[in-house]
Structure formats: C-alpha cells, structure tokens
Design a protein around this motif. Sequence first.
Motif, PDB file in Angstrom:
ATOM      1  N   ASN A   4       0.763  -1.091   0.164  1.00 48.44           N
ATOM      2  CA  ASN A   4       0.052   0.080  -0.035  1.00 48.44           C
ATOM      3  C   ASN A   4       0.838   1.180  -0.052  1.00 48.44           C
ATOM      4  O   ASN A   4       0.337   2.159  -0.632  1.00 48.44           O
ATOM      5  CB  ASN A   4      -0.934   0.033   1.079  1.00 48.44           C
ATOM      6  N   LEU A   5       2.219   1.187   0.727  1.00 49.80           N
ATOM      7  CA  LEU A   5       2.907   2.360   0.476  1.00 49.80           C
ATOM      8  C   LEU A   5       3.450   2.805  -0.839  1.00 49.80           C
ATOM      9  O   LEU A   5       3.673   3.753  -1.068  1.00 49.80           O
ATOM     10  CB  LEU A   5       4.105   2.111   1.491  1.00 49.80           C
ATOM     11  N   LYS A   6       3.188   1.578  -1.592  1.00 52.94           N
ATOM     12  CA  LYS A   6       3.925   2.048  -3.320  1.00 52.94           C
ATOM     13  C   LYS A   6       2.493   3.070  -3.972  1.00 52.94           C
ATOM     14  O   LYS A   6       2.683   3.573  -4.902  1.00 52.94           O
ATOM     15  CB  LYS A   6       4.235   0.888  -3.757  1.00 52.94           C
ATOM     16  N   ARG A   7       1.136   2.922  -3.388  1.00 50.55           N
ATOM     17  CA  ARG A   7       0.171   3.249  -3.964  1.00 50.55           C
ATOM     18  C   ARG A   7      -0.389   4.518  -3.228  1.00 50.55           C
ATOM     19  O   ARG A   7      -1.199   5.417  -3.977  1.00 50.55           O
ATOM     20  CB  ARG A   7      -0.988   2.111  -3.993  1.00 50.55           C
ATOM     21  N   VAL A   8      -0.381   4.704  -2.332  1.00 52.29           N
ATOM     22  CA  VAL A   8      -0.960   5.446  -1.401  1.00 52.29           C
ATOM     23  C   VAL A   8      -0.657   6.881  -1.506  1.00 52.29           C
ATOM     24  O   VAL A   8       0.507   7.104  -1.891  1.00 52.29           O
ATOM     25  CB  VAL A   8      -0.989   5.197   0.298  1.00 52.29           C
ATOM     26  N   SER A   9      -1.598   8.062  -1.512  1.00 51.28           N
ATOM     27  CA  SER A   9      -1.196   9.173  -1.836  1.00 51.28           C
ATOM     28  C   SER A   9      -0.484  10.006  -0.529  1.00 51.28           C
ATOM     29  O   SER A   9       0.524  10.946  -0.500  1.00 51.28           O
ATOM     30  CB  SER A   9      -2.369  10.109  -2.090  1.00 51.28           C
ATOM     31  N   HIS A  10      -1.106   9.630   0.654  1.00 53.68           N
ATOM     32  CA  HIS A  10      -0.626  10.150   1.799  1.00 53.68           C
ATOM     33  C   HIS A  10      -0.986   9.183   2.853  1.00 53.68           C
ATOM     34  O   HIS A  10      -1.758   8.535   2.873  1.00 53.68           O
ATOM     35  CB  HIS A  10      -1.394  11.346   2.008  1.00 53.68           C
TER      36      HIS A  10
END
Length: 384
Positions: free
Chosen positions: A145-151
């Motif tokens: 998710n860290l690769k996809r999340v905006s913030h």
Amino acid sequence: MKSSQHKLHVLVDTKNLALYSGGISGFFKPLLLSWVSSRPEIQFSLVSPMFNLGVLNSLPNCRFHEVPWPSKLPRAMRHPFYDNFIFPRSIRRIQPDFVFTPYHDVRLPKKIPSVMTIHDTCFSDLPHVYPLRIRAYYLHMLRRNLKRVSHVVTVSESSKKAISSLYGLNTNKISVIPNCTKVFDCRLQEDVQVAANKLKADDVGVLKVFYVGGSDFRKNIGKLLEAVKILIFDRKIKAKLAIAGEQDAGWERELAKIPIAIHENIVFLGRIDQSQLVAHYQASDVVVYPSLGEGFGRVGLEAMELGVPLACSDLPVLHEVLGDYPEYFNPLRVEEIVESIIRAAAKGRVAPKRDDRFDPIRVQQLFIQTMDNLLMTAVNRAKS
C-alpha cells in the motif's frame, strides 16, 4: 470544499467499525461522523460488513454499501480474502474519486488517490512478539500500500518519525492526527458517579488494578499476570485485576501459565460502554499499561484525564503523550511493573488533567482540515 464539475465521491473503509468496538474503531468513528456531517457537498460511501451506523445513517450524503464478511472460510483466511478480493471489488464497482482507510491492511487501488492510517510500527519493531504468519501478512500489505497511497495519517510524532525511518517515507507525506477521548466529559455524570461509588464499596480494602487494552501480542499481558501473581503471593497484597473486555484466546493462553488460585482475583468485564468504562476507571486504585509498543497510548490519556494513578511502559510515545504523569517501568521486567503499580497506587488520585492537544473538538477540526487539503490536492492533480 467545492467541485465545479460534480459532487466529489469518497469511499471509506469501515471494516474496523464493523468488526471491533474499541481501539481503531473508537479512534475513527467520531472523526468519520464529524467529517461526513460537516461536508454535505461530498458524497461518502462506507464499505464493510454490517454495523450500527448510528447518526451516520440519517445523513443524506452518506451511503452504506454492505459487503459480506467471509465467515465460512477458515479463520486465518478471512482477513486476507476480504482485504484482497472483497474490498477491492467494491472499489471497482463504486468507482470513487478518493479512498480513505483507518488502517493499512485493505488493498488500495493503483489509480485512485488514497489515504491510509498507520497507527504504529509494531510489526517492524517487535519481530519476536508476533507469529511469523501474522507479521509477514501485515507487513506485506503495508509495503504494497505504501507504493500506492497518496498520503499517510498517523497518531503521534513518535510514530511519524518511526514510519519515515523504517519505510523511507518522506515526512511531507505523513500527517499527525492524535487520539482523543470523551471520558473527561462524562466523569461527572450522576449515573457514572453512582456506579463508581458502588464498585468502590464492593471492594473495600482491595487494591483495585484496572487494565484496558486487549490481548494483542504486543500488549504484554503475560507480564501483567505475572505481576499480579507477585503482588498477591509474594507481597501479600489483597489485589484484584479488572479487565475491560472478553476472556478471549489471548487471555486463555496466558492464564494457563499462572497458578489457578490467582484466577479468582481476575475479573473480565466483557464489552462495556463509555459510562461503564469511566466508572471502572474512577473506582480503580491504579491503571496498568504494560504494552511493548504503541503508536499513541489512548489508555494512558484516559487515565490522566480522569486523575487515576497510572503505571505504564517506558516508551517514547507515552512520554510524548503523558509527560511525567505516570510511574514508568521497563515492560520486560516484572519486578519493575510490580513496584510501579505500588508506587502509582500510593500516590492516590490527583486532579484530572486535560491536554489541549487531545481535545476532541480540536482533533476533529484537525482531521477535517487535513482531509480537505488532501482532497483538494487530489482534485487539482486529476484536473491537470
């Protein structure tokens, strides 16, 4: 916030609200209510198994999308199946403009702006505490998710620093929105006072130790039970441990390691509401919080706001939140836990202490302002 083209559509993961009553659910539910009720120009879609929506159900800009919990699967497969198949399928069906989740385990989309909450870094900090299967799964989901999340939203400056250091995330992509409680507001309610006085009268002459916090591996409940055993057997103190929550598998595992004679001094309160919780806090001589790792430490804040003596782990985040209020101990040393419980109880009650940083209204306003800014950034990027 205004959208010149259409009503902005936000999808919110409410799985934690459906499955749990405390912890993350207790933190997020009032923030979600304040967000939805203050932004009628935004369409909110809540996605999860069924739960009691309460006031949210009457808000015209809030729609609940019930999805099934895979209860027929083996227990170990339920969360992975829900997180990776059921929830992403809902995102594809609803096609929102923005996704928010109060935890980091559901799979986030690649092409839709999203914000997730990382409450702590315990899976990385405490590799020896969690079973390998559980730790591997949640770290896998976090890193994906860290690769996809905006913030990312987190709950303390300590956790923000740890997230940035461990996962290489720029601090500009992390916002801090602390926990808050409403225990301060209901401490003087007549029914709470009556219940607290009755609890005190029922245990005259007994050292009343109160624990709130669950049986997760990092909560260190084995050491807590050892400390109670020493209080009773070695120190000859007439003590009782009251536990907010059910006697679940985690507690059963640790209870099996202590003498059966101690069990009669341990009381499980089951699920209790806010007023009952405050009554038990106020009837206690000391609150003990032996956690090995936290992102915030809400239990300590509740004890401080009610003026109840507190013995807790010597963790950086607890110093950040609680200052010099508690008696601190090394959570790995049972004798230190025992001594801190005794010292804290000997202090007696003090005037309730409320920290403006954690005022509920202030925290809600901070949450709404932060989400407004993140939504506006997402909208502007989509236009460019």
